[in-house]
Design an enzyme around this catalytic site. Structure first.
Site, PDB file in Angstrom:
ATOM      1  N   PRO A 179       0.822  -1.219   0.000  1.00 30.21           N
ATOM      2  CA  PRO A 179       0.000   0.000   0.000  1.00 30.21           C
ATOM      3  C   PRO A 179       0.851   1.263   0.000  1.00 30.21           C
ATOM      4  O   PRO A 179       1.975   1.270   0.495  1.00 30.21           O
ATOM      5  CB  PRO A 179      -0.799  -0.119   1.310  1.00 30.21           C
ATOM      6  CG  PRO A 179       0.039  -0.974   2.192  1.00 30.21           C
ATOM      7  CD  PRO A 179       0.777  -1.927   1.285  1.00 30.21           C
ATOM      8  N   ASP A 180       0.296   2.321  -0.545  1.00 33.86           N
ATOM      9  CA  ASP A 180       0.947   3.619  -0.490  1.00 33.86           C
ATOM     10  C   ASP A 180       0.539   4.256   0.834  1.00 33.86           C
ATOM     11  O   ASP A 180      -0.637   4.543   1.048  1.00 33.86           O
ATOM     12  CB  ASP A 180       0.487   4.482  -1.659  1.00 33.86           C
ATOM     13  CG  ASP A 180       1.203   5.814  -1.741  1.00 33.86           C
ATOM     14  OD1 ASP A 180       1.884   6.186  -0.758  1.00 33.86           O
ATOM     15  OD2 ASP A 180       1.071   6.481  -2.777  1.00 33.86           O
ATOM     16  N   PRO A 181       1.489   4.485   1.734  1.00 35.67           N
ATOM     17  CA  PRO A 181       1.135   5.003   3.055  1.00 35.67           C
ATOM     18  C   PRO A 181       0.910   6.513   3.104  1.00 35.67           C
ATOM     19  O   PRO A 181       0.662   7.068   4.170  1.00 35.67           O
ATOM     20  CB  PRO A 181       2.355   4.616   3.900  1.00 35.67           C
ATOM     21  CG  PRO A 181       3.487   4.705   2.931  1.00 35.67           C
ATOM     22  CD  PRO A 181       2.922   4.206   1.619  1.00 35.67           C
ATOM     23  N   TYR A 182       0.955   7.173   1.972  1.00 33.44           N
ATOM     24  CA  TYR A 182       0.946   8.638   1.904  1.00 33.44           C
ATOM     25  C   TYR A 182      -0.185   9.274   2.700  1.00 33.44           C
ATOM     26  O   TYR A 182       0.012  10.268   3.377  1.00 33.44           O
ATOM     27  CB  TYR A 182       0.884   9.079   0.438  1.00 33.44           C
ATOM     28  CG  TYR A 182       0.954  10.577   0.269  1.00 33.44           C
ATOM     29  CD1 TYR A 182       2.166  11.245   0.342  1.00 33.44           C
ATOM     30  CD2 TYR A 182      -0.192  11.332   0.050  1.00 33.44           C
ATOM     31  CE1 TYR A 182       2.247  12.622   0.190  1.00 33.44           C
ATOM     32  CE2 TYR A 182      -0.130  12.708  -0.097  1.00 33.44           C
ATOM     33  CZ  TYR A 182       1.085  13.347  -0.022  1.00 33.44           C
ATOM     34  OH  TYR A 182       1.163  14.704  -0.170  1.00 33.44           O
TER      35      TYR A 182
END
Length: 148
Positions: free
Chosen positions: A105-108
């Site tokens: 996942p993109d933790p942004y």
């Protein structure tokens, strides 16, 4: 983070000169920028300095220059496959490095816990990848790239 983690593991193994490691994105909206400050802090907390990395967009030459291109999620695999030549080796990180088939996942948009989770998954996968590439070294030039 994947680039920094893999570089760190390769250096620890004394194999720095045997691999070309880079990362790129499928979009160019962050080109030239350093990693997210939270990624830098997470990696630094684990003894890895990624502050010198800078974002770039994937280039057509990457498909020729790298033996293996790893995408962090299925959307990026699909995007890469639309622009890559048929002989390019594009794989999902979760398939080849983790053997779980999961997307990273993109933790942004999350908090620190998301960055730690991503770090842990990347460390596990990069460790396995280095072990696998070490065993296959005779047939691989060791050029590896990751794509977010």
């Amino acid at each position: 983070m994947a680039e920094g983690i893999f570089r760190h593991l390769v250096a620890e193994a004394g194999l720095t000169g045997r691999f070309t490691i880079d990362s790129a994105g499928t979009g160019g909206w962050h080109e030239g920028e350093p990693p997210d400050r939270r990624s830098i802090a997470t990696a630094k907390g684990h003894g890895i300095d990624i502050s010198g990395q800078h974002a770039r967009r994937i280039r057509s030459s990457d498909f020729r220059d790298f033996d293996l291109i790893l995408a962090m999620d299925r959307d990026n695999v699909a995007a890469l496959e639309t622009i890559a030549p048929p002989e390019a080796s594009i794989r999902l990180f979760g398939d080849i490095a983790l053997r779980t088939g999961e997307d990273i996942p993109d933790p942004y948009y999350g908090g620190p816990a998301g960055f730690e989770l991503v770090y842990t998954r990347l460390l596990t996968g990069c460790s396995s990848l280095l072990e696998a590439l070490g065993a296959e070294r005779a047939s691989c030039s060791g050029n590896t790239s990751s794509v977010r």
